[in-house]
Enzyme design. Structure first.
Site, short mmCIF file in Angstrom:
data_model
loop_
_atom_site.label_atom_id
_atom_site.label_comp_id
_atom_site.label_asym_id
_atom_site.label_seq_id
_atom_site.Cartn_x
_atom_site.Cartn_y
_atom_site.Cartn_z
N PHE A 174 0.83 -1.22 0.00
CA PHE A 174 0.00 0.00 0.00
C PHE A 174 0.87 1.27 0.00
N LEU B 43 6.17 -10.08 -2.72
CA LEU B 43 4.80 -10.28 -3.23
C LEU B 43 4.04 -11.29 -2.36
N SER C 240 2.09 -6.15 8.20
CA SER C 240 1.60 -4.86 8.72
C SER C 240 0.25 -4.92 9.42
N THR D 116 6.15 2.86 12.75
CA THR D 116 4.76 3.16 13.11
C THR D 116 4.65 3.81 14.49
N ASP D 117 3.56 4.54 14.69
CA ASP D 117 3.31 5.13 16.02
C ASP D 117 2.93 4.07 17.05
N GLU D 118 2.58 2.86 16.57
CA GLU D 118 2.11 1.83 17.52
C GLU D 118 3.20 1.40 18.49
N TYR E 12 2.47 -7.28 16.51
CA TYR E 12 2.92 -6.42 15.40
C TYR E 12 3.78 -5.27 15.93
N LYS F 242 7.76 -4.34 15.32
CA LYS F 242 8.22 -3.07 14.73
C LYS F 242 9.15 -2.35 15.72
N LEU G 118 -9.22 -1.08 8.26
CA LEU G 118 -10.56 -0.57 8.56
C LEU G 118 -11.25 0.13 7.37
N TYR H 107 -15.18 -3.28 16.11
CA TYR H 107 -14.65 -3.99 17.28
C TYR H 107 -15.06 -3.29 18.58
N ARG I 90 -10.89 -6.63 19.51
CA ARG I 90 -9.54 -7.13 19.23
C ARG I 90 -8.83 -7.37 20.56
N GLY J 174 -6.26 -7.11 23.34
CA GLY J 174 -5.24 -6.09 23.67
C GLY J 174 -5.39 -4.81 22.88
N HIS J 175 -6.60 -4.51 22.43
CA HIS J 175 -6.87 -3.38 21.53
C HIS J 175 -6.39 -2.04 22.10
P1 NAD Z 1 1.44 -3.59 3.31
O1 NAD Z 1 1.12 -4.80 4.12
O2 NAD Z 1 0.39 -3.01 2.43
O3 NAD Z 1 2.70 -3.89 2.38
C1 NAD Z 1 3.81 -4.62 2.84
C2 NAD Z 1 4.65 -5.00 1.63
O4 NAD Z 1 5.81 -5.71 2.09
C3 NAD Z 1 3.92 -5.94 0.65
O5 NAD Z 1 4.12 -5.52 -0.67
C4 NAD Z 1 4.59 -7.29 0.89
O6 NAD Z 1 4.60 -8.12 -0.25
C5 NAD Z 1 5.99 -6.87 1.29
N1 NAD Z 1 6.68 -7.88 2.09
C6 NAD Z 1 6.19 -8.52 3.19
N2 NAD Z 1 7.10 -9.40 3.63
C7 NAD Z 1 8.18 -9.29 2.82
C8 NAD Z 1 9.45 -9.93 2.80
N3 NAD Z 1 9.78 -10.88 3.68
N4 NAD Z 1 10.34 -9.57 1.84
C9 NAD Z 1 10.02 -8.61 0.93
N5 NAD Z 1 8.83 -7.99 0.90
C10 NAD Z 1 7.93 -8.34 1.84
O7 NAD Z 1 1.97 -2.53 4.36
P2 NAD Z 1 1.80 -0.94 4.39
O8 NAD Z 1 0.55 -0.61 5.09
O9 NAD Z 1 2.06 -0.40 3.05
O10 NAD Z 1 3.01 -0.56 5.38
C11 NAD Z 1 4.32 -0.38 4.88
C12 NAD Z 1 5.26 -0.06 6.02
O11 NAD Z 1 4.82 1.12 6.68
C13 NAD Z 1 5.32 -1.15 7.10
O12 NAD Z 1 6.65 -1.24 7.54
C14 NAD Z 1 4.42 -0.63 8.21
O13 NAD Z 1 4.83 -1.11 9.46
C15 NAD Z 1 4.64 0.88 8.07
N6 NAD Z 1 3.51 1.72 8.50
C16 NAD Z 1 2.25 1.48 8.03
C17 NAD Z 1 1.21 2.34 8.41
C18 NAD Z 1 -0.20 2.13 7.89
O14 NAD Z 1 -1.13 2.81 8.35
N7 NAD Z 1 -0.44 1.25 6.92
C19 NAD Z 1 1.46 3.41 9.27
C20 NAD Z 1 2.76 3.60 9.74
C21 NAD Z 1 3.78 2.76 9.34
O1 DAU Z 2 -0.98 3.43 13.59
C1 DAU Z 2 -0.31 2.93 12.49
C2 DAU Z 2 -0.78 1.53 12.19
O2 DAU Z 2 -2.09 1.64 11.67
C3 DAU Z 2 0.13 0.77 11.22
O3 DAU Z 2 1.39 0.60 11.81
C4 DAU Z 2 -0.47 -0.57 10.86
O4 DAU Z 2 0.33 -1.21 9.89
C5 DAU Z 2 -1.86 -0.36 10.31
O5 DAU Z 2 -2.47 -1.60 10.05
C6 DAU Z 2 -2.71 0.44 11.30
O6 DAU Z 2 -3.02 -0.35 12.48
P1 DAU Z 2 -4.47 -0.34 13.16
O7 DAU Z 2 -4.64 -1.59 13.92
O8 DAU Z 2 -4.73 0.95 13.85
O9 DAU Z 2 -5.39 -0.33 11.80
P2 DAU Z 2 -6.68 -1.17 11.38
O10 DAU Z 2 -7.15 -0.59 10.08
O11 DAU Z 2 -6.48 -2.64 11.46
O12 DAU Z 2 -7.74 -0.78 12.50
C7 DAU Z 2 -8.08 0.59 12.75
C8 DAU Z 2 -9.05 0.60 13.93
O13 DAU Z 2 -10.30 0.02 13.51
C9 DAU Z 2 -8.59 -0.19 15.11
O14 DAU Z 2 -8.98 0.45 16.31
C10 DAU Z 2 -9.33 -1.52 14.99
C11 DAU Z 2 -10.64 -1.12 14.32
N1 DAU Z 2 -11.23 -2.14 13.43
C12 DAU Z 2 -10.46 -2.68 12.45
C13 DAU Z 2 -10.97 -3.63 11.60
C14 DAU Z 2 -10.10 -4.25 10.52
C15 DAU Z 2 -12.58 -2.48 13.55
O15 DAU Z 2 -13.31 -1.95 14.42
N2 DAU Z 2 -13.09 -3.42 12.69
C16 DAU Z 2 -12.34 -4.02 11.73
O16 DAU Z 2 -12.88 -4.89 10.99
#
Ligand code: NAD
Ligand code: DAU
Length: 349
Positions: A12, A35, A85, A130-132, A155, A159, A195, A212, A286, A288-289
């Site tokens: 993404f 991939l 992720s 991530t902020d998590e 997760y 990280k 979400l 959740y 979830r 430990g939400h």
């Molecule tokens: P994503 O799950 O959409 O994409 C992860 C990508 O990594 C995929 O293309 C997958 O094929 C690749 N990948 C997974 N394992 C691999 C491996 N062993 N070798 C090579 N490639 C591999 O994740 P995202 O949401 O795009 O997040 C990207 C990064 O940003 C992550 O490190 C995540 O922790 C961080 N991040 C995400 C968010 C968020 O809200 N999505 C916020 C803050 C930080």
């Molecule tokens: O804060 C950054 C993080 O945000 C990234 O590091 C992660 O990679 C990314 O997945 C995201 O984590 P969250 O757990 O916050 O995102 P998610 O979209 O899974 O959930 C957002 C909120 O919505 C969370 O409080 C859980 C809730 N939720 C999620 C899903 C999938 C629901 O209530 N129902 C759902 O079906």
């Protein structure tokens, strides 16, 4: 001339970052991705023939593959996003997260250390985190760069561990590193286990909307393209060895966000106002939400001049429009394995 390795570039955020760098700079961009279920080359069809774009299918845990890719492309910089992720998947399968996020990151650090062999001039290893890692907030306060780490899910623990290794390689071996910790991203090409795209997909198909717990948890949402512009700013202007928090001061209770999405979708699909809200179903929480995340990005804005470019309302409208216009993409990623994941994840709730 820079040859930048972006790991996880088919995911993404990674696919947006590849696009951003190709559009805004004249660097060669090498996208390295295993991939997995989350990686999809269909996220990059618009740039796949760009003269500065290369793709390498590889696993960050495979040391010799990584070494030879660094050598082959004479990599000068790494922007590391590849990771598992999704928090819910980490609860079902923590070891997968240790393998990819911890061992994969250390493997990549080792490969860079060996390949750059002490010649760190003009090099950079940028770790996207991530902020998590900071844990969970109460009603008050914001995460700062100085906030103590307190990861609470498998997760975020993985990280946090990878962040510590990146910092350790800077302090121990002098590896030139930068890092950012960002809040929740949203936008096009996000896999519909998260979400916002999950809710959009379910609303579209008149399926229950699984909220959740009581839906009171709070997340701080940032448009993915603004995250990319922040990474660009930090990559070019950030201080080596520093961490920057990234966020848009945009906190939403989950239930308020789901209600807003329902209303936007009702309008776009020509449904009666309030119709989609009837799909909302409260499900088991979830484990430990984390209650609340919220980022203080003052360091990034004050020192480097970065600010988000659009409002949440604009970004969300654009995002919904994108998912409605890209039915084929959505159908492709929600067929097959996704159905099994969905069944397992939600049937027991
Ligand atoms: P994503 O799950 O959409 O994409 C992860 C990508 O990594 C995929 O293309 C997958 O094929 C690749 N990948 C997974 N394992 C691999 C491996 N062993 N070798 C090579 N490639 C591999 O994740 P995202 O949401 O795009 O997040 C990207 C990064 O940003 C992550 O490190 C995540 O922790 C961080 N991040 C995400 C968010 C968020 O809200 N999505 C916020 C803050 C930080
Ligand atoms: O804060 C950054 C993080 O945000 C990234 O590091 C992660 O990679 C990314 O997945 C995201 O984590 P969250 O757990 O916050 O995102 P998610 O979209 O899974 O959930 C957002 C909120 O919505 C969370 O409080 C859980 C809730 N939720 C999620 C899903 C999938 C629901 O209530 N129902 C759902 O079906």
């Amino acid at each position: 001339m820079k040859n930048i390795l972006i790991t996880g570039g088919a995911g993404f955020i990674g696919s947006h970052l590849v696009r951003w760098f190709l559009k805004n700079h004249d660097y060669t961009i090498i996208n390295l991705d295993k991939l997995t279920y989350a990686g999809n080359l269909a996220n990059l069809t618009d740039v796949q023939n760009h003269k500065n774009y290369r793709f390498e299918k590889a696993d960050i845990c495979d040391f010799s593959a990584i070494k030879s890719i660094l050598q082959k492309h004479q990599i000068t910089d790494v922007i590391h996003l590849a990771a598992e992720s999704h928090v819910d998947r980490s609860i079902s399968n923590p070891l997968q997260f240790v393998n990819t996020n911890v061992i994969g990151t250390v493997n990549l650090l080792n490969a860079c250390k060996e390949f750059w062999a002490g010649n760190f001039e003009g090099k950079c290893f940028y770790h996207v985190s991530t902020d998590e890692v900071y844990g969970s907030l109460g009603d008050e306060g914001l995460f700062m760069e100085t906030t103590a780490y307190d990861p609470r899910s498998p997760y975020s623990a993985s990280k946090a561990s990878s962040d510590h290794f990146v910092n350790a390689y800077h302090h121990t071996y002098g590896l030139p590193i930068k890092m950012s910790n960002c809040s929740n991203n949203y936008g096009s090409f996000q896999f519909p286990e998260k979400l916002i795209p999950l809710m959009i997909n379910n609303i579209k198909h008149n399926k229950p909307l699984p909220v959740y717990g009581k839906g009171l948890n709070i997340r701080d949402w940032l448009w993915v393209v603004d995250h990319c512009s922040a990474i660009d700013t930090i990559f070019h202007k950030g201080k080596m060895g520093n961490t920057y928090n990234v966020g848009g001061l945009n906190e939403w209770k989950n239930i308020d966000l789901v209600n807003l999405l329902c209303d936007i979708m009702d309008r776009k699909l020509g449904r009666e106002n309030g119709e989609s809200r009837k799909l909302i179903t409260y499900v088991k929480d979830r484990a430990g939400h984390d209650m609340r995340y919220a980022i203080d990005a003052t360091k990034l804005s004050a020192e480097l001049g970065w600010n988000p470019s659009i409002t949440f309302e604009e970004g969300l409208e654009q995002t919904v429009d994108w998912y409605l216009a890209n039915e084929v993409w959505l159908e492709n990623v929600t067929s097959g394995d996704y159905m099994n994941y969905y069944e397992n994840q939600y049937q027991k709730r």
